[in-house]
Each structure stands twice: as structure tokens, then as C-alpha cells.
Design a protein around this motif. Structure first.
Motif, PDB file in Angstrom:
ATOM      1  N   PHE A  35       9.205  -0.420  -2.672  1.00 53.60           N
ATOM      2  CA  PHE A  35       9.765  -1.238  -1.602  1.00 53.60           C
ATOM      3  C   PHE A  35      10.707  -2.297  -2.160  1.00 53.60           C
ATOM      4  O   PHE A  35      10.560  -2.761  -3.286  1.00 53.60           O
ATOM      5  CB  PHE A  35       8.660  -1.932  -0.802  1.00 53.60           C
ATOM      6  N   ILE A  36      11.631  -2.668  -1.332  1.00 55.25           N
ATOM      7  CA  ILE A  36      12.498  -3.821  -1.580  1.00 55.25           C
ATOM      8  C   ILE A  36      12.385  -4.722  -0.357  1.00 55.25           C
ATOM      9  O   ILE A  36      12.550  -4.264   0.778  1.00 55.25           O
ATOM     10  CB  ILE A  36      13.969  -3.399  -1.794  1.00 55.25           C
TER      11      ILE A  36
ATOM     12  N   ASP B 206      -2.459  -4.831  -8.202  1.00 52.49           N
ATOM     13  CA  ASP B 206      -3.296  -3.623  -8.234  1.00 52.49           C
ATOM     14  C   ASP B 206      -4.017  -3.371  -6.913  1.00 52.49           C
ATOM     15  O   ASP B 206      -5.133  -2.887  -6.895  1.00 52.49           O
ATOM     16  CB  ASP B 206      -4.330  -3.693  -9.367  1.00 52.49           C
ATOM     17  N   SER B 207      -3.423  -3.716  -5.804  1.00 49.47           N
ATOM     18  CA  SER B 207      -4.023  -3.442  -4.505  1.00 49.47           C
ATOM     19  C   SER B 207      -2.913  -3.023  -3.554  1.00 49.47           C
ATOM     20  O   SER B 207      -1.727  -3.247  -3.826  1.00 49.47           O
ATOM     21  CB  SER B 207      -4.753  -4.677  -3.984  1.00 49.47           C
ATOM     22  N   PRO B 208      -3.255  -2.386  -2.405  1.00 51.97           N
ATOM     23  CA  PRO B 208      -2.200  -1.993  -1.479  1.00 51.97           C
ATOM     24  C   PRO B 208      -1.553  -3.179  -0.775  1.00 51.97           C
ATOM     25  O   PRO B 208      -0.621  -3.009  -0.016  1.00 51.97           O
ATOM     26  CB  PRO B 208      -2.945  -1.101  -0.470  1.00 51.97           C
TER      27      PRO B 208
ATOM     28  N   LEU C 263       3.173 -14.425   7.131  1.00 54.12           N
ATOM     29  CA  LEU C 263       3.656 -13.277   7.905  1.00 54.12           C
ATOM     30  C   LEU C 263       3.147 -11.984   7.267  1.00 54.12           C
ATOM     31  O   LEU C 263       2.861 -11.939   6.073  1.00 54.12           O
ATOM     32  CB  LEU C 263       5.192 -13.257   7.945  1.00 54.12           C
ATOM     33  N   LYS C 264       3.110 -10.940   8.100  1.00 54.26           N
ATOM     34  CA  LYS C 264       2.725  -9.641   7.529  1.00 54.26           C
ATOM     35  C   LYS C 264       3.369  -8.513   8.305  1.00 54.26           C
ATOM     36  O   LYS C 264       3.724  -8.650   9.484  1.00 54.26           O
ATOM     37  CB  LYS C 264       1.210  -9.463   7.517  1.00 54.26           C
ATOM     38  N   THR C 265       3.504  -7.348   7.614  1.00 54.65           N
ATOM     39  CA  THR C 265       3.921  -6.086   8.212  1.00 54.65           C
ATOM     40  C   THR C 265       3.264  -4.967   7.418  1.00 54.65           C
ATOM     41  O   THR C 265       2.649  -5.206   6.372  1.00 54.65           O
ATOM     42  CB  THR C 265       5.448  -5.931   8.224  1.00 54.65           C
ATOM     43  N   ALA C 266       3.381  -3.750   7.908  1.00 48.07           N
ATOM     44  CA  ALA C 266       2.719  -2.622   7.233  1.00 48.07           C
ATOM     45  C   ALA C 266       3.606  -1.397   7.304  1.00 48.07           C
ATOM     46  O   ALA C 266       4.350  -1.197   8.282  1.00 48.07           O
ATOM     47  CB  ALA C 266       1.359  -2.325   7.859  1.00 48.07           C
ATOM     48  N   TYR C 267       3.509  -0.578   6.229  1.00 50.43           N
ATOM     49  CA  TYR C 267       4.253   0.685   6.208  1.00 50.43           C
ATOM     50  C   TYR C 267       3.471   1.695   5.348  1.00 50.43           C
ATOM     51  O   TYR C 267       3.160   1.410   4.189  1.00 50.43           O
ATOM     52  CB  TYR C 267       5.655   0.479   5.623  1.00 50.43           C
TER      53      TYR C 267
ATOM     54  N   ILE D  79       0.367   0.474   3.493  1.00 52.37           N
ATOM     55  CA  ILE D  79       0.517  -0.665   2.579  1.00 52.37           C
ATOM     56  C   ILE D  79       0.894  -1.891   3.402  1.00 52.37           C
ATOM     57  O   ILE D  79       1.853  -1.861   4.172  1.00 52.37           O
ATOM     58  CB  ILE D  79       1.573  -0.390   1.496  1.00 52.37           C
ATOM     59  N   THR D  80       0.113  -2.951   3.241  1.00 48.54           N
ATOM     60  CA  THR D  80       0.374  -4.203   3.960  1.00 48.54           C
ATOM     61  C   THR D  80       1.172  -5.146   3.063  1.00 48.54           C
ATOM     62  O   THR D  80       0.818  -5.372   1.904  1.00 48.54           O
ATOM     63  CB  THR D  80      -0.940  -4.877   4.374  1.00 48.54           C
ATOM     64  N   VAL D  81       2.242  -5.688   3.603  1.00 52.74           N
ATOM     65  CA  VAL D  81       3.114  -6.612   2.871  1.00 52.74           C
ATOM     66  C   VAL D  81       3.009  -7.984   3.543  1.00 52.74           C
ATOM     67  O   VAL D  81       3.146  -8.093   4.772  1.00 52.74           O
ATOM     68  CB  VAL D  81       4.571  -6.121   2.865  1.00 52.74           C
TER      69      VAL D  81
END
Length: 409
Positions: free
Chosen positions: A316-317, A331-333, A391-395, A398-400
Motif C-alpha cells: 500500500f501507499i 508484524d500485524s494486519p 481515523l481508519k479504513t480497511a482493504y 487489512i486495517t489502516v
């Protein structure tokens, strides 16, 4: 002296004998008796067969054959049968004799070959004479030495108490119960023993295991740009009064009740101590003289990033408009973006992209700090200062996360 002519073999013998000395036949009562003729009166030449043979007798009788009776013929046939039977029996006995001898010789050869390859065991040596076990399932491989080393006799293992210890054909001993067992090792006529003691410890009541509690801070590093700026790094269930809050340099930042507060420029490390265990440290950097980043706005009012930030791993970028931050890989999603600071009234956009730079269709949402900002179409606008926002999002599972702070301009 008179002669008796044998009806069986034709030979003559003195009439004083009661049987033929040649074939052994008993002289019959009607056996013909011939008187010896004087040698000087012999007027013919004997032929082969003796002078009492049928041809010579015929000659002596002037060419007249010897008179034979039916009894004489039967006697002759009986005698011939007896002779043939004797010959057959002798032949059979000889055949059996030679066959027996041949078989005996073969057995002797086989026995000698076997004796050459069979090597008996003369002694056994064990590596240990006794074994002690203290747990079910413990094993020991018994080492046995045979003398001589090239003996052909196999080893055998036996336990006299298989409820305590068992042994397999390779000499592996296993403890299966408490008590004493004797393992017997045999090889041919040799015997050796090994005593096995299985002493199991008295079971102690199992106490419940309570895993140690370690304080988990939600940040590994924080950068402050204003005096008094703060961040809550811990908001757990453990009472704050039971936690020791440590800042290695209180002139840079203070740390108390889960909140770190910027005091002066410099760097320090903070951590929490609970029940003698330290939390993971969090690095604090206070830089008050640094200019705050400004936004570049094009004609359409869109904020353009100077260059995209890249996450670890490189799948990801995260393009921060206008701020760019590289998130650490833990080392985690869950991947996090730290240390964004914007002024009240300033805005920035979040654009999650793949490693090729293609934007991904994601929607961001506010997790914490909604009272100090607004979110519309993935654009954040700061409305109040000194507030932490998450803030958060997911794809694809994987949660960012993205963290930032709002400050006064």
C-alpha cells in the motif's frame, strides 16, 4: 568212492555229504549216484563244466543223457529261484547301504557348513544395571554388547512387569506405571538383567495461572510542535493509581495517568510500570520552532501532495495531502500512520493506493476526536486545537489507521 550229482548246479560231491558244497542244496533222496571211473579207463576228454556236468556225464554214458525226473526239475527251479532271490536281496541291501552312506555324507557336509556360519554368544554386557524414571512416558534405550561381536544368535528382551515398564525388540524401555520391573536380556544361553524403578511424584493441586499484565501504550513515537500539546497513550482498565508513569526527561515531556504533555524542546522516552513490568517505550520529540507545513491548493481547490508516503509492507501507499508519513510495520494486519499535525482550519485528504500507485476505493471514518474535526469524502478539516484524532479504513482484510493532532495556527 561214489559221487552225488547236484540237480541244481550239476556239480558232483562225495556221497558222504548231505548237501551240495557249492550251492548248498540238500541232497534229494533220489539223487543219482555215479561211481568214480578210474583215470586210466577214461576214453573221452572232459569239456567245460566239470566231469559231473551234464555234457561230461553224457560222454561217460556213451552219449546217453542223464535221466531226469519231474521232482528233479521242480527242485532245480526252486533252487534257481532261491539263488536269484538271494542275489536280489544282496543287490537291494547294497543299494540301500550306498544310499544311506551318501545321505550321511551329505548331512555331514551340511552340518559342517552350518557349524562354520553359526557363531554362539558367549557373554552379554549391559551399559547400565538399573534405571530410574519419574514420569509416565519416559524412555531409555538399553545398550547391549554381545561377545563375540559377530555372533549369529539374536537378542531378546522381556519385562517381568509390563504394567510398570515395557520393552520392545530393540531394547527401548518405557515407563508406563509406578513400581519396579526387571528387564531380562537374552542371547542364546546368555542372560543379563536391568532393574527399572518408576517413582512418580505426588500430584500437586494445579493453581490457576494468571498471565502477567503488561501495560500496552498505543504509540511508539510522538512528535509535538506546541508547548502544552498532549496525547493519551493509555486508557485501559487498570487504575491509574496502581501504575507508575515514567518520563526520563521531565523538562521535555511529563507523563501521568496515561497522558503525555509537551513541556520543552528536546527528546525523551516515556513508559509505564505495572507489577514490576515495564511497558514498551514511547519516544517523544518536541520541536517547537519548526514551521508548520502549508497546503498547496490548485484552481479546483484540491490539495496536491508533495509526494506520497509508503507503508510497510509495500502493498500500500498512503498519500497524505499535503502531509506524508511512512508508517512502521509491526508484524500485524494493522498499519498505522503517525505524527500528522494540522492547524485549525486546515484540511488534508487521505488516499490509499496499491504499490503501483493506483487509488483504491476505500472510505475513511473517524474513530476518536470527532469533536475537533470534520470528515467528508475522505477529506479532514481541523475545527479545534490540541485534540488527538484517529481515523481508519480497511482493504482486503487489512486495517489502516491514521493518527493526527490539531493545533492553533
Amino acid at each position: 568212492m561214489s559221487k552225488i550229482i547236484c540237480n541244481i548246479c550239476g556239480m558232483s560231491y562225495p556221497d558222504t555229504e548231505d548237501r551240495c558244497p557249492i550251492c548248498g542244496c540238500v541232497r534229494p533222496a533220489n539223487a543219482p549216484v555215479v561211481a568214480d571211473a578210474p583215470e586210466e579207463k577214461k576214453e573221452f576228454t572232459y569239456v567245460k563244466g566239470g566231469r559231473f556236468s551234464k555234457n561230461n556225464v553224457k560222454k561217460r554214458n556213451g552219449g546217453k543223457p542223464v535221466q531226469q525226473t519231474a521232482g528233479n526239475d521242480r527242485q532245480k527251479r526252486r533252487g534257481l529261484f532261491i539263488v536269484l532271490a538271494i542275489i536280489f536281496v544282496l543287490f537291494l541291501a547294497m543299494a540301500l547301504f550306498f544310499a544311506f552312506k551318501l545321505l550321511k555324507d551329505d548331512d555331514g557336509k551340511n552340518t559342517s557348513v552350518t557349524e562354520e556360519h553359526d557363531v554362539p554368544c558367549t557373554a552379554l554386557k549391559l551399559s547400565i544395571s538399573s534405571i530410574s524414571f519419574d514420569a509416565i512416558g519416559d524412555v531409555w534405550m538399553l545398550d547391549v554388547t554381545r561377545v563375540p561381536s559377530n555372533t549369529t544368535e539374536p537378542l531378546a528382551f522381556e519385562s517381568d512387569n509390563s504394567a510398570v515398564a515395557t520393552v520392545d525388540e530393540n531394547g527401548k524401555i518405557e515407563c508406563v506405571g509406578e513400581g519396579v520391573a526387571v528387564i531380562t536380556v537374552s542371547c542364546g544361553g546368555q542372560r543379563e538383567t536391568c532393574t527399572v524403578y518408576c517413582t512418580l511424584p505426588t500430584e500437586q493441586p494445579q493453581l490457576p495461572t494468571v498471565p502477567p499484565t503488561v501495560i500496552q501504550l498505543n504509540r511508539k513515537s510522538i512528535q509535538f510542535f506546541d508547548v502544552g500539546e498532549s496525547w493519551t497513550v493509555y486508557a485501559g482498565d487498570i487504575p491509574f493509581s496502581e501504575i507508575l508513569w515514567v518520563s526520563e526527561d521531565t523538562s521535555v515531556a511529563t507523563f501521568n495517568d496515561g497522558v503525555v504533555v509537551a513541556v520543552g524542546e528536546g527528546k525523551t522516552t516515556i513508559y509505564a510500570v505495572y507489577e514490576g513490568r515495564n511497558s514498551e517505550p514511547c519516544e517523544i520529540e518536541c520541536t517547537f520552532t519548526q514551521e508548520q507545513p502549508t497546503s498547496d491548493i490548485n484552481e479546483g481547490g484540491t490539495i496536491i501532495p508533495e509526494k506520497p508516503g509508503v507503508f510497510d509492507p509495500d502493498d500500500f501507499i498512503l498519500a497524505i495531502k499535503p502531509y506524508n508519513t511512512r508508517a512502521p510495520y509491526n508484524d500485524s494486519p494493522e498499519m498505522q500512520c503517525y505524527d500528522l499535525t494540522i492547524q485549525v482550519g486546515q484540511e488534508f485528504g487521505l488516499d490509499l493506493r496499491d504499490k503501483n500507485g493506483t487509488s483504491l476505493d476505500t472510505v475513511w471514518e473517524i474513530v476518536e476526536g470527532a469533536e475537533s474535526c470534520t470528515l467528508e469524502n475522505n477529506w479532514i478539516t481541523a475545527t479545534s486545537s490540541k485534540t488527538n484524532v484517529k481515523l481508519k479504513t480497511a482493504y482486503n482484510g487489512i486495517t489502516v489507521y491514521c493518527y493526527f493532532r490539531t493545533v492553533n495556527g
